[in-house]
Design a protein around this motif. Structure first.
Motif, PDB file in Angstrom:
ATOM      1  N   PRO A  25     -12.929 -26.833   4.169  1.00 21.65           N
ATOM      2  CA  PRO A  25     -11.518 -27.243   3.462  1.00 21.65           C
ATOM      3  C   PRO A  25     -11.442 -26.829   2.216  1.00 21.65           C
ATOM      4  N   LEU A  26     -12.174 -26.992   1.450  1.00 22.05           N
ATOM      5  CA  LEU A  26     -12.162 -26.733  -0.033  1.00 22.05           C
ATOM      6  C   LEU A  26     -11.976 -25.268  -0.271  1.00 22.05           C
ATOM      7  N   CYS A  27     -12.734 -24.438   0.427  1.00 21.39           N
ATOM      8  CA  CYS A  27     -12.713 -23.015   0.303  1.00 21.39           C
ATOM      9  C   CYS A  27     -11.011 -22.589   0.835  1.00 21.39           C
ATOM     10  N   VAL A  28     -10.349 -23.171   1.877  1.00 23.63           N
ATOM     11  CA  VAL A  28      -9.116 -22.821   2.396  1.00 23.63           C
ATOM     12  C   VAL A  28      -8.417 -23.365   1.318  1.00 23.63           C
ATOM     13  N   PHE A  29      -8.400 -24.554   0.735  1.00 26.30           N
ATOM     14  CA  PHE A  29      -7.402 -24.832  -0.271  1.00 26.30           C
ATOM     15  C   PHE A  29      -7.455 -23.732  -1.338  1.00 26.30           C
ATOM     16  N   ASN A  33      -4.210 -21.614  -2.530  1.00 30.46           N
ATOM     17  CA  ASN A  33      -3.591 -21.756  -3.836  1.00 30.46           C
ATOM     18  C   ASN A  33      -3.452 -20.247  -4.283  1.00 30.46           C
ATOM     19  N   ILE A  34      -4.393 -19.579  -4.241  1.00 32.09           N
ATOM     20  CA  ILE A  34      -4.158 -18.347  -4.794  1.00 32.09           C
ATOM     21  C   ILE A  34      -3.471 -17.263  -4.190  1.00 32.09           C
ATOM     22  N   ARG A  35      -3.262 -17.619  -2.769  1.00 32.79           N
ATOM     23  CA  ARG A  35      -2.565 -16.714  -2.003  1.00 32.79           C
ATOM     24  C   ARG A  35      -1.764 -17.405  -0.982  1.00 32.79           C
ATOM     25  N   PRO A  36      -0.704 -18.255  -1.752  1.00 33.98           N
ATOM     26  CA  PRO A  36       0.156 -18.920  -0.990  1.00 33.98           C
ATOM     27  C   PRO A  36       1.094 -18.288   0.160  1.00 33.98           C
ATOM     28  N   GLU A  37       1.235 -16.903  -0.090  1.00 34.55           N
ATOM     29  CA  GLU A  37       2.173 -16.064   0.831  1.00 34.55           C
ATOM     30  C   GLU A  37       1.396 -16.040   2.148  1.00 34.55           C
ATOM     31  N   TRP A  38       0.113 -15.868   2.230  1.00 35.24           N
ATOM     32  CA  TRP A  38      -0.468 -15.973   3.427  1.00 35.24           C
ATOM     33  C   TRP A  38      -0.159 -16.995   4.472  1.00 35.24           C
ATOM     34  N   PHE A  39      -0.011 -18.488   3.853  1.00 33.76           N
ATOM     35  CA  PHE A  39       0.015 -19.512   4.486  1.00 33.76           C
ATOM     36  C   PHE A  39       1.631 -20.044   4.771  1.00 33.76           C
ATOM     37  N   ARG A  40       2.431 -19.368   3.806  1.00 32.37           N
ATOM     38  CA  ARG A  40       3.842 -19.955   3.941  1.00 32.37           C
ATOM     39  C   ARG A  40       4.584 -20.029   5.041  1.00 32.37           C
ATOM     40  N   PRO A  41       4.595 -18.669   5.913  1.00 28.94           N
ATOM     41  CA  PRO A  41       5.290 -18.912   7.459  1.00 28.94           C
ATOM     42  C   PRO A  41       4.987 -20.138   7.967  1.00 28.94           C
ATOM     43  N   LEU A  42       3.350 -20.359   7.953  1.00 34.67           N
ATOM     44  CA  LEU A  42       2.770 -21.469   8.724  1.00 34.67           C
ATOM     45  C   LEU A  42       3.527 -22.675   8.272  1.00 34.67           C
ATOM     46  N   VAL A  43       3.468 -23.043   7.179  1.00 35.38           N
ATOM     47  CA  VAL A  43       3.741 -24.356   6.547  1.00 35.38           C
ATOM     48  C   VAL A  43       5.368 -24.631   6.551  1.00 35.38           C
ATOM     49  N   ALA A  62      -1.124 -25.053  -0.689  1.00 32.71           N
ATOM     50  CA  ALA A  62      -2.334 -25.120  -0.566  1.00 32.71           C
ATOM     51  C   ALA A  62      -2.730 -26.791   0.039  1.00 32.71           C
ATOM     52  N   THR A  63      -2.032 -27.733  -0.447  1.00 30.90           N
ATOM     53  CA  THR A  63      -2.000 -29.185  -0.067  1.00 30.90           C
ATOM     54  C   THR A  63      -1.725 -29.386   1.298  1.00 30.90           C
ATOM     55  N   SER A  64      -0.609 -28.669   1.624  1.00 29.21           N
ATOM     56  CA  SER A  64      -0.206 -28.611   3.270  1.00 29.21           C
ATOM     57  C   SER A  64      -1.079 -28.286   4.120  1.00 29.21           C
ATOM     58  N   VAL A  65      -1.932 -27.230   3.833  1.00 26.05           N
ATOM     59  CA  VAL A  65      -2.937 -26.912   4.637  1.00 26.05           C
ATOM     60  C   VAL A  65      -4.342 -27.684   4.503  1.00 26.05           C
ATOM     61  N   PHE A  66      -4.526 -28.095   3.235  1.00 29.15           N
ATOM     62  CA  PHE A  66      -5.754 -28.886   3.103  1.00 29.15           C
ATOM     63  C   PHE A  66      -5.881 -30.056   4.034  1.00 29.15           C
TER      64      PHE A  66
END
Length: 222
Positions: A25-29, A33-43, A62-66
């Motif tokens: 989970p910490l690695c994903v966070f 955090n450094i590549r938020p565009e990868w996760f933006r569509p999901l969140v 990052a927090t929403s994914v964490f």
């Protein structure tokens, strides 16, 4: 549900799998955090896009994914190991509570101060227990080590001080550096420091280890 110190039997768990569940989970966070565009569509498919605008949008993504990744890791650990280790359990609860507060109040300080409050609280509990004659570290490590009372006392003192050090260190880093540096330091700074500190405790383990012969004598006396 069994806590680690309460489990009557313990099955062997692959160390790599255990590390993945605890550090994944910490690695994903860090990545989010450094590549938020990868996760933006999901969140943004789940939460309002307005929550992730501005300079701090990355840390909220990052927090929403964490949070869900942490929950999944804890659930996987329970299913695979049939127990929840005490420290990861406590840390996971703090991640969930402070992460939700950060998102709900749209204030990144909550997630940044989570390590400060968690580490500070653990340090105070350890040192406070020691003041009342209780070596609380024993309840975490007694399944792996059998030490003399003085050994448990020294370990508790050292770990208590170390957790307070981590709390202060987190405050210094998040207040003086960028979000990206802080999230990276949590993964690439705090972990090596903790491993190095753990290595310095090995002499205590060796010096105060209860040998099988000593344990048999103590059992006969009882």
């Amino acid at each position: 549900m069994l806590l680690e110190s309460e489990a009557p039997t313990r099955q062997k768990v692959n160390p790599a799998l255990k590390l993945l569940l605890e550090m994944g989970p910490l690695c994903v966070f860090f990545v989010a955090n450094i590549r938020p565009e990868w996760f933006r569509p999901l969140v943004e498919a789940i939460l309002p896009a307005s929550m992730f605008q501005g300079d701090s949008g990355g840390i909220f993504i990052a927090t929403s994914v964490f949070i869900p990744i942490t929950v999944l890791a804890m659930a996987a650990g329970l299913l695979i190991m049939r127990r929840i280790p005490i420290m990861p359990l406590a840390s996971g609860i703090f991640v969930i509570v402070f992460g939700i507060l950060a998102l709900w109040l749209h204030n990144e300080v909550f997630i940044k101060m989570k390590p400060t409050i968690y580490n500070g609280l653990v340090g105070v509990i350890l040192l406070g227990g020691l003041a009342f004659g209780r070596s609380l570290v024993r309840y975490v490590f007694e399944s792996a080590f059998d030490l003399q009372p003085e050994g448990w006392r020294k370990l508790t003192l050292n770990w208590g001080v170390f957790f307070l050090f981590l709390a202060v260190l987190n405050e210094v880093v998040w207040r003086n550096f960028s979000n990206e540096f802080w999230s990276g330091f949590k993964l690439l700074g705090t972990m090596p420091i903790t491993l190095l500190f753990t290595a310095t405790q090995v002499p205590i383990l060796l010096k105060y280890e209860v040998k099988p012969q000593e344990a048999a004598v103590e059992k006969d006396k009882a």
